[in-house]
Design an enzyme around this catalytic site. Sequence first.
Site, PDB file in Angstrom:
ATOM      1  N   ASP A 185       0.881  -1.171   0.000  1.00 22.74           N
ATOM      2  CA  ASP A 185       0.000   0.000   0.000  1.00 22.74           C
ATOM      3  C   ASP A 185       0.913   1.214   0.000  1.00 22.74           C
ATOM      4  O   ASP A 185       2.147   1.074  -0.016  1.00 22.74           O
ATOM      5  CB  ASP A 185      -0.944   0.002   1.228  1.00 22.74           C
ATOM      6  N   HIS A 216      -2.930   3.593  -4.575  1.00 15.32           N
ATOM      7  CA  HIS A 216      -2.361   3.168  -3.280  1.00 15.32           C
ATOM      8  C   HIS A 216      -0.904   2.742  -3.488  1.00 15.32           C
ATOM      9  O   HIS A 216      -0.438   1.799  -2.856  1.00 15.32           O
ATOM     10  CB  HIS A 216      -3.156   2.008  -2.678  1.00 15.32           C
ATOM     11  N   GLU A 271     -10.016   2.875  -4.935  1.00 11.24           N
ATOM     12  CA  GLU A 271      -9.751   4.283  -4.627  1.00 11.24           C
ATOM     13  C   GLU A 271      -8.707   4.931  -5.530  1.00 11.24           C
ATOM     14  O   GLU A 271      -7.783   5.573  -5.069  1.00 11.24           O
ATOM     15  CB  GLU A 271      -9.313   4.419  -3.159  1.00 11.24           C
ATOM     16  N   ASP A 273     -11.093  -2.740  11.629  1.00 11.34           N
ATOM     17  CA  ASP A 273     -10.403  -1.518  12.078  1.00 11.34           C
ATOM     18  C   ASP A 273     -11.393  -0.537  12.695  1.00 11.34           C
ATOM     19  O   ASP A 273     -10.987   0.452  13.291  1.00 11.34           O
ATOM     20  CB  ASP A 273      -9.639  -0.849  10.927  1.00 11.34           C
ATOM     21  N   THR A 291      -4.705  -1.259   9.098  1.00 10.23           N
ATOM     22  CA  THR A 291      -3.901  -0.994  10.291  1.00 10.23           C
ATOM     23  C   THR A 291      -3.385   0.442  10.420  1.00 10.23           C
ATOM     24  O   THR A 291      -2.392   0.676  11.083  1.00 10.23           O
ATOM     25  CB  THR A 291      -2.722  -1.990  10.368  1.00 10.23           C
TER      26      THR A 291
HETATM   27  C1  TNX Z   1     -10.649   1.819   2.663  1.00  2.00           C
HETATM   28  S1  TNX Z   1     -11.151  -1.123   1.840  1.00  2.00           S
HETATM   29  C2  TNX Z   1      -9.551   1.234   2.054  1.00  2.00           C
HETATM   30  C3  TNX Z   1      -8.318   1.058   2.819  1.00  2.00           C
HETATM   31  C4  TNX Z   1      -8.396   1.719   4.171  1.00  2.00           C
HETATM   32  C5  TNX Z   1      -9.734   1.397   4.791  1.00  2.00           C
HETATM   33  C6  TNX Z   1      -9.910   1.894   6.172  1.00  2.00           C
HETATM   34  C7  TNX Z   1     -10.262  -0.569   0.703  1.00  2.00           C
HETATM   35  C8  TNX Z   1     -10.232  -1.351  -0.486  1.00  2.00           C
HETATM   36  N1  TNX Z   1      -9.625   0.607   0.831  1.00  2.00           N
HETATM   37  O1  TNX Z   1      -7.226   1.530   2.080  1.00  2.00           O
HETATM   38  O2  TNX Z   1      -7.369   1.231   4.945  1.00  2.00           O
HETATM   39  O3  TNX Z   1     -10.754   1.961   3.990  1.00  2.00           O
HETATM   40  O4  TNX Z   1     -11.049   1.307   6.766  1.00  2.00           O
END
Ligand code: TNX
Length: 777
Positions: A208, A278, A340, A434, A483
Amino acid sequence: MNKHYSLQTKTLLTTLCALLLFTFGSKAQTTVDDPHYGIIPAPASITTGQGTFVFSQLTQIKADNVKDRNVLFLKDFLLNNRHFNNKLSKYNPKIKSSKGTTLIITSKGAATLPKEGYKLTITPRRITLVGKDAGLFYGIQSLMQLFPVETSGTEKLPCITIEDSPRFGYRGMMLDVSRHFFTVPQVKKVIELMAAYKLNNFHWHLVDGQGWRIEIKKYPKLTQVGGYRMQTMYGTNRDWPDSLSYGGYYTQDEIRDVVKFAAARYINVVPEIEMPAHSEAALRAYPELKCELPADSKVPAREVNNIYCPTPETFTFLENVLTEVMELFPSKYIHIGGDEANKEPWKASVFCQNLIKEKGLKDEHELQSYFIQTIEKFLNSKGRSIIGWDEILEGGLAPNATVMSWTGEEGGIAAARQKHNVIMTPQTTGNYFDHYQSGSPQEPVSFGRYAALDETYNYDPVSKELTPEEQKYVIGTQGNLWTEYVPTVAKLQYQIMPRLFALSEVAWSKPENKDYTNFSEVRLAKHFARLENLHYNYRVPTALTVIDTMVFGSKFTFAPKSVVPGAKIYITYNGRDPLDTDWEYSSPVTIIVPPNEKREFKTRVITPTGRRSIATRILMVNKGLMPSTDYSANKVGLTCKLIKSKFTTPDQLDYAAIAVKDSVVADKLSAEALKKDNPNFGMVFNGYISIPADGAYNFSQASYTDTEVQIDGEKITEAEPALPLAKGFHKIKVKYIYNVPAPIPGQYRIRQTPLRVFISAPGAVGKKEIDPATLFN
Ligand code: TNX
């Protein structure tokens, strides 16, 4: 008080009844009343026989193959956990068993069992476990769970027959080791727990923005540079960045070791290599894979630093990385992320725009789809399949992809309708470990939402919106531990336990065998005892199910209970959070509240190993119904004043002399429209709220700055959120202040919470925003 909590739906149940009895039910914590005999996840079927089997050092083990890994696994448990060195010999069905007790482990008869299924029959002198491979392993897990937690020379097991197999083929747990790094032994402890609860896919989020954690021989800088960062916490978390280097990574040998350790427990390891976004860690190491933007581009560097450019160099790089990944992980599935992705850099990149034209794509979403499909083709050509987060639906799904639905259930539903396999792990259904475990401000800092144990437990991954045909595409479910807020292994274990127990039952058990009361009040006892023995951290459930409550009446009786065996409950009446120096609870407590007075009762559970729950609080108020006001004008909306000035507390609004706009009628409790033109202002809303029936109503609010809500002139606070109101009209006043927020260093997204005021009706679970139709002036 942190603003954060005003956003959460606190479980604030309020009742007007004069006598309240809180207990954890009257069922004893033995397996006698328990149809599942303490086993988690609940088996498909258990029938009860007569008598007990006494397991001892003298019990003989007979197996088809004495060297079978499952047999050796059990042997190891008996030796190391029970100090039993049982005789092990080959099973021959023709030889009648000798005197004494026997445990037979065989795959004879297993052919007719469902996949991963087993049959365990316990009679007074013989235990027979039938299964093969994973099925045998799960049968052994169930058998191990039937053993008492405390060891002794002779262990009594109930005579029962279990026939069991899982509901879903994919039962997953994800661990993010990028945001914070966890060592191989720490990761193995998670895997061991997964195995004990019959989970079979460990999704390892190795990559990430905050760190690249897997050694890639061809690109050493990925770990040398991308594995470390110059601040201990990163991004949108709330700790201040410091100047220490933080990081770590796994060598390829370590990865192989973990994969082997997991495989020995029938757990497949799904590696995740995030793309296209990411990807800051990889792009810090290899900046040439970013998009080159024109000199006058306004796209912020943080967005450019986050996403690969879909150049031939990037694809060569990723294919080389994935080639090494495939050598390390036998998993059929390779997770390629896909979530994302902010496409601004692609919009501004001449290269990307040309590529869109050249490939006949519509837009950047189709470019993301092209990206994912290119990688999918490569992985498919090597016999592997991709899993991606639900954003891979954007711009068209790659033909063979499995979708992991995280933003909600919609992505999974859409993918199933397109006949794609789906793994449900929504952030909205308790699958995000989390998230906080309650609405209490005493919880350790976590992600901004809470998912209590019952939410995790009660989730059904098969959406009712799907037809029976579509439902078949839901291949399983998963819990995710991101995390950002999990820097230590103690926090890791706290976040996943006991939610992993609940997840296992969602993933394995038949819906008709699920029962939250039996799970949380009866069966969990033994499993907490086991965690105590293992010195495994976990969130200790509170003694009262409701954490913060306000109740009205004159006499209350409390009988708090803990499900953790041997735990003590400490109580106070003086408003302080109990410690082990306070009263220890022993028998039901009755509290008399004189008219117009208040009393407080708090509890805290402390377990035998010293682990403590957060404190619960019940505020009791002996106060009659507040009478309604005569109001008949029937003019919908509240009057409101806007005061253009800078305030720091809502109280200051009482002294502000000049209202810019006086007595304008607002149709709802909102100030959003004014923010654009006013960097600083105050608003005072006034009027009446119509209350539908006599009862105790809770009020709360969410806003970026402090907001004061008054009902009949009484201030609503977090400590005293409720009032007993008679049916009819009551005065309502809301004082709201707004200032353009100052940026917080290290936090690039400023999230502004609009003003919202909530009400919850007597006995209602949850809260609702006040309906504008109930507001008058
Ligand atoms: C969304 S779930 C994200 C993560 C974050 C998380 C925090 C996902 C595919 N992407 O990068 O850590 O929310 O809850």
